[in-house]
Motif scaffolding. Structure first.
Motif, PDB file in Angstrom:
ATOM      1  N   ASP A 272      -0.809  -0.998   0.245  1.00 30.39           N
ATOM      2  CA  ASP A 272      -0.616   0.449   0.286  1.00 30.39           C
ATOM      3  C   ASP A 272      -0.645   1.048  -1.122  1.00 30.39           C
ATOM      4  N   THR A 273      -0.040   0.346  -2.083  1.00 28.89           N
ATOM      5  CA  THR A 273       0.032   0.847  -3.464  1.00 28.89           C
ATOM      6  C   THR A 273      -1.346   0.933  -4.104  1.00 28.89           C
TER       7      THR A 273
ATOM      8  N   ARG B  38      -6.167   3.998  -5.784  1.00 26.30           N
ATOM      9  CA  ARG B  38      -7.615   4.229  -5.711  1.00 26.30           C
ATOM     10  C   ARG B  38      -7.926   5.653  -5.269  1.00 26.30           C
ATOM     11  N   ARG B  39      -7.228   6.131  -4.259  1.00 30.41           N
ATOM     12  CA  ARG B  39      -7.497   7.473  -3.743  1.00 30.41           C
ATOM     13  C   ARG B  39      -7.218   8.554  -4.770  1.00 30.41           C
ATOM     14  N   ALA B  40      -6.301   8.282  -5.714  1.00 32.40           N
ATOM     15  CA  ALA B  40      -5.931   9.264  -6.728  1.00 32.40           C
ATOM     16  C   ALA B  40      -6.911   9.303  -7.901  1.00 32.40           C
ATOM     17  N   LEU B  41      -7.861   8.381  -7.944  1.00 34.06           N
ATOM     18  CA  LEU B  41      -8.820   8.356  -9.044  1.00 34.06           C
ATOM     19  C   LEU B  41      -9.769   9.552  -8.958  1.00 34.06           C
ATOM     20  N   PRO B  42     -10.275  10.023 -10.105  1.00 34.30           N
ATOM     21  CA  PRO B  42     -11.282  11.098 -10.073  1.00 34.30           C
ATOM     22  C   PRO B  42     -12.522  10.703  -9.281  1.00 34.30           C
TER      23      PRO B  42
ATOM     24  N   VAL C  95      -7.403  -1.758   3.783  1.00 31.55           N
ATOM     25  CA  VAL C  95      -8.107  -2.644   2.855  1.00 31.55           C
ATOM     26  C   VAL C  95      -8.812  -3.735   3.662  1.00 31.55           C
ATOM     27  N   PRO C  96     -10.120  -3.899   3.483  1.00 34.24           N
ATOM     28  CA  PRO C  96     -10.830  -4.940   4.242  1.00 34.24           C
ATOM     29  C   PRO C  96     -10.291  -6.333   3.941  1.00 34.24           C
ATOM     30  N   VAL C  97     -10.243  -7.166   4.974  1.00 33.44           N
ATOM     31  CA  VAL C  97      -9.684  -8.511   4.864  1.00 33.44           C
ATOM     32  C   VAL C  97     -10.806  -9.544   4.904  1.00 33.44           C
ATOM     33  N   VAL C  98     -10.772 -10.482   3.960  1.00 29.21           N
ATOM     34  CA  VAL C  98     -11.709 -11.603   3.959  1.00 29.21           C
ATOM     35  C   VAL C  98     -11.028 -12.766   4.673  1.00 29.21           C
ATOM     36  N   GLU C  99     -11.451 -13.059   5.868  1.00 29.46           N
ATOM     37  CA  GLU C  99     -10.823 -14.131   6.636  1.00 29.46           C
ATOM     38  C   GLU C  99     -11.287 -15.496   6.138  1.00 29.46           C
ATOM     39  N   THR C 100     -10.347 -16.426   6.058  1.00 31.04           N
ATOM     40  CA  THR C 100     -10.670 -17.766   5.561  1.00 31.04           C
ATOM     41  C   THR C 100     -10.225 -18.878   6.509  1.00 31.04           C
ATOM     42  N   PHE C 101      -9.306 -18.581   7.428  1.00 29.31           N
ATOM     43  CA  PHE C 101      -8.733 -19.646   8.255  1.00 29.31           C
ATOM     44  C   PHE C 101      -9.802 -20.378   9.050  1.00 29.31           C
ATOM     45  N   ASP C 102     -10.724 -19.623   9.659  1.00 24.73           N
ATOM     46  CA  ASP C 102     -11.755 -20.271  10.478  1.00 24.73           C
ATOM     47  C   ASP C 102     -12.716 -21.099   9.629  1.00 24.73           C
ATOM     48  N   LEU C 103     -12.918 -20.715   8.362  1.00 29.58           N
ATOM     49  CA  LEU C 103     -13.807 -21.472   7.478  1.00 29.58           C
ATOM     50  C   LEU C 103     -13.212 -22.828   7.092  1.00 29.58           C
ATOM     51  N   TYR C 104     -11.882 -22.827   6.872  1.00 32.58           N
ATOM     52  CA  TYR C 104     -11.247 -23.993   6.257  1.00 32.58           C
ATOM     53  C   TYR C 104     -10.336 -24.799   7.187  1.00 32.58           C
ATOM     54  N   LYS C 105     -10.055 -24.303   8.384  1.00 30.46           N
ATOM     55  CA  LYS C 105      -9.051 -24.961   9.230  1.00 30.46           C
ATOM     56  C   LYS C 105      -9.438 -26.391   9.610  1.00 30.46           C
ATOM     57  N   ASP C 106     -10.725 -26.684   9.700  1.00 27.16           N
ATOM     58  CA  ASP C 106     -11.172 -28.025  10.090  1.00 27.16           C
ATOM     59  C   ASP C 106     -11.703 -28.835   8.913  1.00 27.16           C
ATOM     60  N   ARG C 107     -11.340 -28.431   7.686  1.00 31.40           N
ATOM     61  CA  ARG C 107     -11.893 -29.094   6.512  1.00 31.40           C
ATOM     62  C   ARG C 107     -10.828 -29.816   5.697  1.00 31.40           C
TER      63      ARG C 107
ATOM     64  N   ALA D 166       4.676  -5.934 -11.033  1.00 33.30           N
ATOM     65  CA  ALA D 166       4.818  -4.496 -11.258  1.00 33.30           C
ATOM     66  C   ALA D 166       3.669  -3.889 -12.053  1.00 33.30           C
ATOM     67  N   GLY D 167       2.872  -4.726 -12.718  1.00 39.48           N
ATOM     68  CA  GLY D 167       1.829  -4.195 -13.585  1.00 39.48           C
ATOM     69  C   GLY D 167       0.447  -4.117 -12.982  1.00 39.48           C
ATOM     70  N   VAL D 168       0.312  -4.270 -11.677  1.00 39.81           N
ATOM     71  CA  VAL D 168      -1.017  -4.321 -11.062  1.00 39.81           C
ATOM     72  C   VAL D 168      -1.833  -3.070 -11.358  1.00 39.81           C
TER      73      VAL D 168
END
Length: 308
Positions: A168-169, A174-178, A247-259, A101-103
């Protein structure tokens, strides 16, 4: 081609970012340690900071009670290039980030505690491997009455809802910031585990067991070399479909799936660590390059994915 982690952090520093917050569980703490090592390799001047003191400033009475293993931040360090540009990195250890709740209170405080007035702040969020299906730290859960551990579908639905709500929160905040441009946001996908499973998901909860005389069914001690999908990979797709925050997503599955070879493996007795990753510069570089590309890409009405 992708840059090194040092080059990636240099791009952040050159854009006026003073603080980088990495939110998540123990895997995120490892990322921070790996980044620390990479910046040393890149000949940055790196200095460990007092994370406990900074955590007290960041909370300032506005953060709900945390568990003993949680701290915001758990680790902090300052890194400076030879050019004089510096960046502070904070590893925010929190199990169940999406139900915390404190994010936004912490994000408000982060803007006030930048190293220089008006410096920009970047946040990379992840909810942590232990969140689904039990939604760990149920005091943070939107509906702690759900029997999520024993109802896989309810757990998956609640996880997807909670992460989409978080995205979403923080976007509305962020959008409400000055000056919304002062804050950069990204969501990092959860790393795959590599336990031996029948469905190829690699998830600890789905691992196969073998019968040992006198002990009964025990889990396989080997880590699978690769995984094919399901588990968190499937949930990430659902989150992208549900959230409209952009929000942009940093994909990791393809980096780590074979490791699967990068895990610690057997730990004595009948335990195996097929979750934690060893330090591997050839993956840390692309990981943080993707994170920086995501952070520097403006949010839109549709979530962006970064996997180049």
């Amino acid at each position: 081609t992708t840059s090194s982690a040092g080059e990636a952090m240099g791009r952040l520093a050159s854009r006026g970012i003073g603080d980088l917050y990495l939110w998540g569980d123990a895997a995120t703490m490892a990322d921070a340690h790996h980044l620390f090592c990479e910046l040393l390799r890149a000949r940055w001047a790196v200095e460990e900071k007092d994370a406990g003191a900074f955590a007290a400033e960041l909370a300032n009475g506005t953060v709900p009670t945390l568990q003993p293993y949680e701290r915001l931040p758990f680790k902090s360090f300052k890194a400076c290039q030879r050019t004089g540009r510096c960046l502070r990195v904070h590893a925010m250890r929190l199990f169940g980030v999406a139900r915390f709740a404190g994010v936004t209170n912490v994000m408000d405080a982060a803007l006030k505690l930048t190293p220089t007035a008006g410096a920009r702040v970047a946040h990379v969020f992840n909810d942590g491997l232990m969140s689904w299906p039990s939604l760990i730290s149920t005091v943070k859960s939107p509906d702690p009455a759900l029997d999520l551990m024993n109802d896989a579908q309810a757990g998956a639905d609640a996880y997807v809802k909670s992460v989409a709500t978080l995205l979403d929160t923080i976007t509305r905040w962020r959008r409400a910031l000055p000056d919304p441009e002062r804050v950069l946001l990204a969501w990092r996908e959860t790393y795959p585990q590599h336990f031996v499973t029948g469905d190829g998901s690699g998830l600890a909860r789905a691992r196969l067991r073998r019968t040992v005389s006198g002990l009964g069914a025990v889990p396989d001690l080997a880590c699978a070399p690769n995984v094919t999908g399901g588990g968190y990979a499937a949930l990430e797709r659902r989150i992208r479909e549900r959230s409209k925050a952009g929000v942009p997503v940093v994909e990791t599955f393809d980096l780590y799936k074979d490791r699967g070879d990068l895990h610690l493996g057997p730990r004595g007795g009948f335990e195996a660590d097929c979750t934690s990753y060893c330090y591997a510069p050839h993956l840390v570089g692309p990981l943080f390059d993707r994170a920086v590309v995501a952070l520097l890409r403006p949010p839109s009405g549709r979530k962006k994915r970064v996997n180049k």
